[in-house]
Design a protein around this motif. Structure first.
Motif, PDB file in Angstrom:
ATOM      1  N   ALA A   1      -0.905   9.072  -7.287  1.00 32.51           N
ATOM      2  CA  ALA A   1      -1.248  10.253  -6.493  1.00 32.51           C
ATOM      3  C   ALA A   1      -1.602   9.891  -5.051  1.00 32.51           C
ATOM      4  CB  ALA A   1      -2.404  11.001  -7.147  1.00 32.51           C
ATOM      5  N   LYS A   2      -1.888   8.620  -4.783  1.00 28.09           N
ATOM      6  CA  LYS A   2      -2.218   8.213  -3.429  1.00 28.09           C
ATOM      7  C   LYS A   2      -0.970   8.049  -2.554  1.00 28.09           C
ATOM      8  CE  LYS A   2      -6.474   5.793  -4.772  1.00 28.09           C
ATOM      9  NZ  LYS A   2      -7.185   4.484  -4.790  1.00 28.09           N
ATOM     10  N   TYR A   3       0.189   7.975  -3.183  1.00 25.68           N
ATOM     11  CA  TYR A   3       1.425   7.832  -2.428  1.00 25.68           C
ATOM     12  C   TYR A   3       1.851   9.189  -1.877  1.00 25.68           C
ATOM     13  CZ  TYR A   3       1.952   3.098  -4.279  1.00 25.68           C
ATOM     14  OH  TYR A   3       1.767   1.770  -4.578  1.00 25.68           O
ATOM     15  N   ARG A   4       2.398   9.162  -0.683  1.00 28.34           N
ATOM     16  CA  ARG A   4       2.774  10.423  -0.039  1.00 28.34           C
ATOM     17  C   ARG A   4       4.025  11.037  -0.684  1.00 28.34           C
ATOM     18  NH1 ARG A   4       1.646  13.548   4.101  1.00 28.34           N
ATOM     19  NH2 ARG A   4       3.287  14.615   5.264  1.00 28.34           N
TER      20      ARG A   4
ATOM     21  N   ALA B   1      12.921   0.047  -5.144  1.00 29.48           N
ATOM     22  CA  ALA B   1      11.622   0.654  -5.457  1.00 29.48           C
ATOM     23  C   ALA B   1      10.472  -0.167  -4.899  1.00 29.48           C
ATOM     24  CB  ALA B   1      11.470   0.813  -6.966  1.00 29.48           C
ATOM     25  N   ALA B   2      10.580  -1.486  -4.989  1.00 38.50           N
ATOM     26  CA  ALA B   2       9.520  -2.365  -4.475  1.00 38.50           C
ATOM     27  C   ALA B   2       9.384  -2.231  -2.962  1.00 38.50           C
ATOM     28  CB  ALA B   2       9.814  -3.811  -4.869  1.00 38.50           C
ATOM     29  N   ARG B   3      10.518  -2.126  -2.269  1.00 38.10           N
ATOM     30  CA  ARG B   3      10.465  -2.002  -0.810  1.00 38.10           C
ATOM     31  C   ARG B   3       9.946  -0.637  -0.381  1.00 38.10           C
ATOM     32  NH1 ARG B   3      15.685  -4.229  -0.918  1.00 38.10           N
ATOM     33  NH2 ARG B   3      16.568  -2.319  -0.055  1.00 38.10           N
ATOM     34  N   LEU B   4      10.324   0.390  -1.114  1.00 39.39           N
ATOM     35  CA  LEU B   4       9.931   1.748  -0.734  1.00 39.39           C
ATOM     36  C   LEU B   4       8.438   1.999  -0.869  1.00 39.39           C
ATOM     37  CD1 LEU B   4      12.894   3.802  -2.224  1.00 39.39           C
ATOM     38  CD2 LEU B   4      12.194   3.757   0.177  1.00 39.39           C
ATOM     39  N   ARG B   5       7.768   1.239  -1.698  1.00 41.95           N
ATOM     40  CA  ARG B   5       6.320   1.432  -1.860  1.00 41.95           C
ATOM     41  C   ARG B   5       5.581   1.251  -0.543  1.00 41.95           C
ATOM     42  NH1 ARG B   5       3.669  -0.744  -7.472  1.00 41.95           N
ATOM     43  NH2 ARG B   5       5.044   0.341  -8.917  1.00 41.95           N
ATOM     44  N   ASP B   6       6.082   0.357   0.281  1.00 47.20           N
ATOM     45  CA  ASP B   6       5.438   0.137   1.585  1.00 47.20           C
ATOM     46  C   ASP B   6       5.539   1.370   2.476  1.00 47.20           C
ATOM     47  OD1 ASP B   6       4.795  -2.440   0.838  1.00 47.20           O
ATOM     48  OD2 ASP B   6       6.604  -3.315   1.721  1.00 47.20           O
ATOM     49  N   ASP B   7       6.510   2.240   2.195  1.00 42.93           N
ATOM     50  CA  ASP B   7       6.674   3.479   2.951  1.00 42.93           C
ATOM     51  C   ASP B   7       6.009   4.661   2.251  1.00 42.93           C
ATOM     52  OD1 ASP B   7       8.209   2.237   4.947  1.00 42.93           O
ATOM     53  OD2 ASP B   7      10.035   2.452   3.757  1.00 42.93           O
ATOM     54  N   GLY B   8       5.247   4.373   1.177  1.00 44.72           N
ATOM     55  CA  GLY B   8       4.575   5.440   0.448  1.00 44.72           C
ATOM     56  C   GLY B   8       5.477   6.217  -0.487  1.00 44.72           C
ATOM     57  N   VAL B   9       6.616   5.611  -0.869  1.00 50.12           N
ATOM     58  CA  VAL B   9       7.588   6.295  -1.729  1.00 50.12           C
ATOM     59  C   VAL B   9       7.615   5.628  -3.100  1.00 50.12           C
ATOM     60  CG1 VAL B   9       9.997   6.999  -2.009  1.00 50.12           C
ATOM     61  CG2 VAL B   9       8.995   6.816   0.290  1.00 50.12           C
ATOM     62  N   LEU B  10       7.539   6.445  -4.146  1.00 51.09           N
ATOM     63  CA  LEU B  10       7.670   5.954  -5.515  1.00 51.09           C
ATOM     64  C   LEU B  10       8.927   6.534  -6.137  1.00 51.09           C
ATOM     65  CD1 LEU B  10       4.060   6.229  -7.040  1.00 51.09           C
ATOM     66  CD2 LEU B  10       5.242   4.164  -6.275  1.00 51.09           C
ATOM     67  N   ILE B  11       9.789   5.658  -6.654  1.00 50.12           N
ATOM     68  CA  ILE B  11      10.964   6.089  -7.401  1.00 50.12           C
ATOM     69  C   ILE B  11      10.974   5.346  -8.729  1.00 50.12           C
ATOM     70  CG2 ILE B  11      12.283   6.522  -5.296  1.00 50.12           C
ATOM     71  CD1 ILE B  11      13.879   3.937  -5.954  1.00 50.12           C
ATOM     72  N   GLU B  12      11.807   5.825  -9.657  1.00 48.34           N
ATOM     73  CA  GLU B  12      11.942   5.154 -10.945  1.00 48.34           C
ATOM     74  C   GLU B  12      13.317   4.504 -11.037  1.00 48.34           C
ATOM     75  OE1 GLU B  12       9.313   7.086 -14.366  1.00 48.34           O
ATOM     76  OE2 GLU B  12      10.882   8.418 -13.681  1.00 48.34           O
ATOM     77  N   PRO B  13      13.386   3.174 -11.041  1.00 54.42           N
ATOM     78  CA  PRO B  13      14.675   2.499 -11.191  1.00 54.42           C
ATOM     79  C   PRO B  13      15.319   2.865 -12.525  1.00 54.42           C
ATOM     80  CG  PRO B  13      12.961   0.967 -10.484  1.00 54.42           C
ATOM     81  CD  PRO B  13      12.273   2.235 -10.878  1.00 54.42           C
ATOM     82  N   GLY B  14      16.645   2.900 -12.556  1.00 53.89           N
ATOM     83  CA  GLY B  14      17.344   3.312 -13.768  1.00 53.89           C
ATOM     84  C   GLY B  14      17.566   2.220 -14.786  1.00 53.89           C
ATOM     85  N   ALA B  15      17.467   0.954 -14.397  1.00 58.39           N
ATOM     86  CA  ALA B  15      17.810  -0.148 -15.297  1.00 58.39           C
ATOM     87  C   ALA B  15      17.062  -0.116 -16.631  1.00 58.39           C
ATOM     88  CB  ALA B  15      17.594  -1.484 -14.588  1.00 58.39           C
ATOM     89  N   PRO B  16      15.732   0.162 -16.674  1.00 60.39           N
ATOM     90  CA  PRO B  16      15.031   0.144 -17.964  1.00 60.39           C
ATOM     91  C   PRO B  16      15.562   1.150 -18.987  1.00 60.39           C
ATOM     92  CG  PRO B  16      13.444   0.056 -16.159  1.00 60.39           C
ATOM     93  CD  PRO B  16      14.789   0.367 -15.558  1.00 60.39           C
TER      94      PRO B  16
ATOM     95  N   GLY C   1      10.847  12.474   2.082  1.00 61.92           N
ATOM     96  CA  GLY C   1      10.879  11.367   1.136  1.00 61.92           C
ATOM     97  C   GLY C   1      12.297  10.937   0.808  1.00 61.92           C
ATOM     98  N   VAL C   2      13.190  11.911   0.603  1.00 65.77           N
ATOM     99  CA  VAL C   2      14.587  11.586   0.320  1.00 65.77           C
ATOM    100  C   VAL C   2      15.220  10.872   1.512  1.00 65.77           C
ATOM    101  CG1 VAL C   2      16.877  12.582  -0.098  1.00 65.77           C
ATOM    102  CG2 VAL C   2      14.889  13.423  -1.364  1.00 65.77           C
ATOM    103  N   HIS C   3      14.852  11.281   2.716  1.00 62.85           N
ATOM    104  CA  HIS C   3      15.364  10.613   3.926  1.00 62.85           C
ATOM    105  C   HIS C   3      14.987   9.133   3.921  1.00 62.85           C
ATOM    106  CE1 HIS C   3      16.388   9.734   8.036  1.00 62.85           C
ATOM    107  NE2 HIS C   3      15.123   9.477   8.340  1.00 62.85           N
ATOM    108  N   LEU C   4      13.750   8.821   3.539  1.00 66.98           N
ATOM    109  CA  LEU C   4      13.315   7.426   3.487  1.00 66.98           C
ATOM    110  C   LEU C   4      14.080   6.645   2.417  1.00 66.98           C
ATOM    111  CD1 LEU C   4       9.454   7.925   3.859  1.00 66.98           C
ATOM    112  CD2 LEU C   4      11.008   6.946   5.558  1.00 66.98           C
ATOM    113  N   ILE C   5      14.355   7.305   1.288  1.00 71.06           N
ATOM    114  CA  ILE C   5      15.132   6.640   0.234  1.00 71.06           C
ATOM    115  C   ILE C   5      16.549   6.353   0.719  1.00 71.06           C
ATOM    116  CG2 ILE C   5      16.097   6.892  -2.091  1.00 71.06           C
ATOM    117  CD1 ILE C   5      13.683   8.709  -2.739  1.00 71.06           C
ATOM    118  N   ALA C   6      17.178   7.370   1.319  1.00 70.72           N
ATOM    119  CA  ALA C   6      18.556   7.193   1.807  1.00 70.72           C
ATOM    120  C   ALA C   6      18.628   6.095   2.881  1.00 70.72           C
ATOM    121  CB  ALA C   6      19.070   8.522   2.375  1.00 70.72           C
ATOM    122  N   LYS C   7      17.626   6.050   3.726  1.00 66.02           N
ATOM    123  CA  LYS C   7      17.591   5.012   4.769  1.00 66.02           C
ATOM    124  C   LYS C   7      17.494   3.623   4.149  1.00 66.02           C
ATOM    125  CE  LYS C   7      14.780   3.448   8.693  1.00 66.02           C
ATOM    126  NZ  LYS C   7      13.531   3.676   9.470  1.00 66.02           N
TER     127      LYS C   7
END
Length: 486
Positions: free
Chosen positions: A124-127, A433-448, A475-481
């Motif tokens: 919840a602390k992530y933007r 996903a690991a890199r995006l955390r620094d930008d306050g973005v949380l995603i769920e990788p599909g591999a698992p 947030g989607v803009h940051l992911i696409a970038k």
């Protein structure tokens, strides 16, 4: 002797109300032996000034501690540690060590690494939390939930609160599920065909334990819910992974020696594909012809804001071959851990007996609280509010993904709370996903979600259940970038 006010301080990391934290602070001092019977606590005025809280908060905390016999009040003299307060242990606590046991040999079965999906506790602390299955406090009806919980704690429901049902369930909750919840999915069931569980995952575990052994074969979707794959792996059954297509699980791809099929026809996990009616009939016909059982996980059927959901497999089943799994945790809040199994009475009897050996039954007061929340109409109001909000967020998500050139690989025909996204080939969404955390973005990788030797790494699940609509596009803009840069 008086206890110095300087002895007290509030732990900033502690949870709960200020009153509860003050109660805990004093009680812990007594239990640790730092405050002894007969010692005088600081006045409520002095304590309030020291802690920076209102005096009434301290007074209420002291009053609760008096009620629990930690403190005693002596008129105008103030509050003192009670002579009847719990005493600290007479022997010091000892920290144990591993000793001489070789735990690599002592452990008979291994259940690690667990779920394999990582969900940060501080999400919840992530933007930009595009994280699935978490409760959105802006949508949850906490006021009415609190009233229902208080009602369940009342003397009128004393037996429901305190009784050991042994292997039974709260009759009020079971009755509501039978008369109200299941008919909405076209299912009619007697009370001996319903079992309350600790969430859908517990229901899936019970089903696997009852239906499978090392000689039987289970078929599951690929990709699928990782916890289900772990459950079936631990059951030591023979396991077949069946690749899904745009319509979910293809019946023709099932192995000929299948005993049990686990499927998510309403919202395939994680691709969100919806199984068409014709395929549902084909799956049921194949089950009858080849004599196998189907376990239907009907999660998120309530979140059908685009159009009405298809009939459940269970509602189409004429031969008692479908075991139905439902959950209140998805639509209320995940920490609730309350779901239900519906199936033929002989199956439910075995599942009930197994549940009784592990946890007897879900807590009675939780069952009764949910019963009130459902029967008073609060649940339906919550679902309508969530559906409206999810619809708006879903539109915002689709527009943002399109605007920034992201590819939607799957989105539920009827709604849901997430989309399945395919990044360009060569993208590793775990690293992303690991890199995006620094930008306050949380995603769920599909591999698992995938099984096998050649697991695609370029998929991700983006949920919109826990992120405000106003932040989705950014947030989607940051992911696409980040995808472009990778």
């Amino acid at each position: 002797m008086s206890i110095s006010v300087e002895t007290f301080f509030l732990d900033p990391s502690a949870e709960g109300t200020l009153q509860a934290r003050i109660q805990q602070m004093v009680a812990q001092g007594i239990l640790a032996g730092r405050f002894r019977p007969g010692e005088r606590l600081p006045s409520s005025r002095l304590m309030a000034k020291h802690l920076g809280v209102s005096r009434i908060t301290v007074t209420l905390a002291y009053t609760e501690l008096v009620a629990d016999d930690y403190l005693t009040s002596r008129g105008r003299s103030g509050y003192f540690v009670s002579d009847n307060a719990p005493e600290p242990p007479a022997f010091p606590a000892q920290r144990f060590n591993q000793g001489t046991v070789d735990w690599t040999r002592a452990i008979g079965q291994r259940f690690t690494p667990g779920l394999s999906l990582e969900k940060p506790s501080d999400w919840a602390k992530y933007r930009y939390p595009f994280i699935y299955g978490q409760a959105d406090k802006t949508l949850f009806d906490s006021a009415n939930w609190r009233l229902c919980a208080l009602r369940a704690l009342g003397m009128r429901d004393f037996n429901a609160l305190t009784s050991d049902y042994y292997d039974g369930d709260d009759p009020m909750l079971v009755d509501f599920i039978a008369r109200q919840t299941l008919p909405r999915r076209g299912i009619l069931a007697n009370t001996d065909e319903i079992l309350v569980t600790m969430g859908a995952q517990n229901a899936l575990w019970l089903s696997a334990q009852v239906l499978l052994n090392s000689r039987r074969r289970a078929a599951i979707e690929n990709p699928c819910y990782p916890a289900l794959r772990n459950i079936l792996t631990q059951s030591r059954c023979q396991l077949s992974m069946v690749p899904v297509d745009g319509d979910g699980l293809p019946p023709d791809a099932l192995p000929g020696d299948t005993d049990v099929v686990f499927t998510t026809p309403s919202h395939q996990c994680p691709t969100t594909a919806t199984m068409p009616l014709s395929r549902r009939h084909a799956l049921l016909e194949k089950a009858e012809k080849e004599d196998f059982i189907i376990v239907e996980d009907d999660y998120e059927f309530e979140m059908s804001f685009l159009k009405s959901p298809s009939p459940s497999l269970k509602s189409l089943d004429k031969n008692g071959r479908v075991i139905y799994v439902g959950s209140f945790s998805k639509s209320l809040f995940p920490g609730l851990r309350l779901g239900y199994l519906v199936g033929p009475a002989p199956f439910i009897a075995e599942a009930r007996a197994l549940r009784a050996t592990v946890l007897r039954h879900p807590p009675g007061h939780i069952q009764r609280t949910v019963s009130y929340y459902l029967s008073l109409g609060h649940y339906d109001a919550l679902v309508r509010r969530m559906s409206k909000t999810y619809h708006q967020r879903r539109q915002a998500m689709g527009e943002a993904l399109h605007a920034y050139g992201m590819t939607i690989a799957g989105q539920g025909t009827y709604g849901g709370s997430s989309v399945w996204v395919r990044a360009p080939f060569g993208t590793d969404t775990t690293e992303l996903a690991a890199r995006l955390r620094d930008d306050g973005v949380l995603i769920e990788p599909g591999a698992p979600f995938f099984a096998g030797d050649d697991i695609p790494k370029n998929y991700m699940r983006l949920a919109y259940s826990s992120i405000p609509e106003s932040r989705i596009a950014e947030g989607v803009h940051l992911i696409a970038k980040a995808v472009r840069e990778s």
